[in-house]
Design a protein around this motif. Sequence first.
Motif, PDB file in Angstrom:
ATOM      1  N   LEU A  45      51.414  42.167  46.880  1.00  0.00           N
ATOM      2  CA  LEU A  45      50.276  41.274  46.677  1.00  0.00           C
ATOM      3  C   LEU A  45      49.160  41.956  45.886  1.00  0.00           C
ATOM      4  O   LEU A  45      48.531  41.332  45.029  1.00  0.00           O
ATOM      5  N   THR A  46      48.944  43.242  46.133  1.00  0.00           N
ATOM      6  CA  THR A  46      47.911  43.932  45.359  1.00  0.00           C
ATOM      7  C   THR A  46      48.375  44.173  43.924  1.00  0.00           C
ATOM      8  O   THR A  46      47.570  44.045  42.990  1.00  0.00           O
ATOM      9  N   ASP A  47      49.646  44.477  43.732  1.00  0.00           N
ATOM     10  CA  ASP A  47      50.174  44.624  42.370  1.00  0.00           C
ATOM     11  C   ASP A  47      50.049  43.326  41.582  1.00  0.00           C
ATOM     12  O   ASP A  47      49.872  43.345  40.362  1.00  0.00           O
ATOM     13  N   ALA A  48      50.125  42.204  42.275  1.00  0.00           N
ATOM     14  CA  ALA A  48      49.990  40.890  41.614  1.00  0.00           C
ATOM     15  C   ALA A  48      48.534  40.545  41.334  1.00  0.00           C
ATOM     16  O   ALA A  48      48.262  39.543  40.671  1.00  0.00           O
ATOM     17  N   GLY A  49      47.595  41.341  41.852  1.00  0.00           N
ATOM     18  CA  GLY A  49      46.183  41.104  41.585  1.00  0.00           C
ATOM     19  C   GLY A  49      45.411  40.460  42.725  1.00  0.00           C
ATOM     20  O   GLY A  49      44.219  40.188  42.600  1.00  0.00           O
ATOM     21  N   ARG A  79      42.715  36.059  48.660  1.00  0.00           N
ATOM     22  CA  ARG A  79      42.449  37.022  49.727  1.00  0.00           C
ATOM     23  C   ARG A  79      43.495  36.794  50.813  1.00  0.00           C
ATOM     24  O   ARG A  79      43.524  35.738  51.441  1.00  0.00           O
ATOM     25  N   LEU A  80      44.350  37.799  51.018  1.00  0.00           N
ATOM     26  CA  LEU A  80      45.521  37.653  51.888  1.00  0.00           C
ATOM     27  C   LEU A  80      45.552  38.703  52.995  1.00  0.00           C
ATOM     28  O   LEU A  80      45.104  39.831  52.802  1.00  0.00           O
ATOM     29  N   CYS A  81      46.107  38.298  54.128  1.00  0.00           N
ATOM     30  CA  CYS A  81      46.337  39.210  55.251  1.00  0.00           C
ATOM     31  C   CYS A  81      47.841  39.401  55.409  1.00  0.00           C
ATOM     32  O   CYS A  81      48.614  38.491  55.112  1.00  0.00           O
TER      33      CYS A  81
END
Length: 173
Positions: free
Chosen positions: A36-40, A11-13
Amino acid sequence: MSAGNEFIALRLCVLTVSDSRTRETDSSGDFLCAALTDAGHALVERVIVPDDRYQLRALVSTWIADNDVDGVLVTGGTGFTGRDSTPEALLPLLDKSMPGFGEMFRALSFEEIGSSTLQSRAFAGLANGTFIFCLPGSTSACRTAWDKLIRAQLDARTKPCNLANLRPRLREK
């Protein structure tokens, strides 16, 4: 710790530090969110703040204190101008620095932009079990950092070891 066989979504900001960028013009923030979302991984929050060390420190402190945030990707404010204050704002928050990140980033960057990489004060570290990566504001610098350093280290499958698998032990005393 060794690498695992399964992906662990973190979970990243994403934080853009800029006096001039808006959501419509923030290509570096766009890149980091997509990468980051493409990486899952999961995007918890995305914010743009001006180059003000106290606003920056307050926001990142909130994320560091949130047990539901595993990491923060910061873009901007790492240069030498009078307003660039990301290192001054965030270095005091770190429990541990990750000197190898800045060193490797500048080495990789040298291949792309030559001696101009000396102007980068990119850095990373750990604060309350939260990874903090501070990158230059250019989209190409964010791409270099993500593609060549961060992505693999946030992937629990990276061998021989990675940051993602350290998470359970980061708050040990």
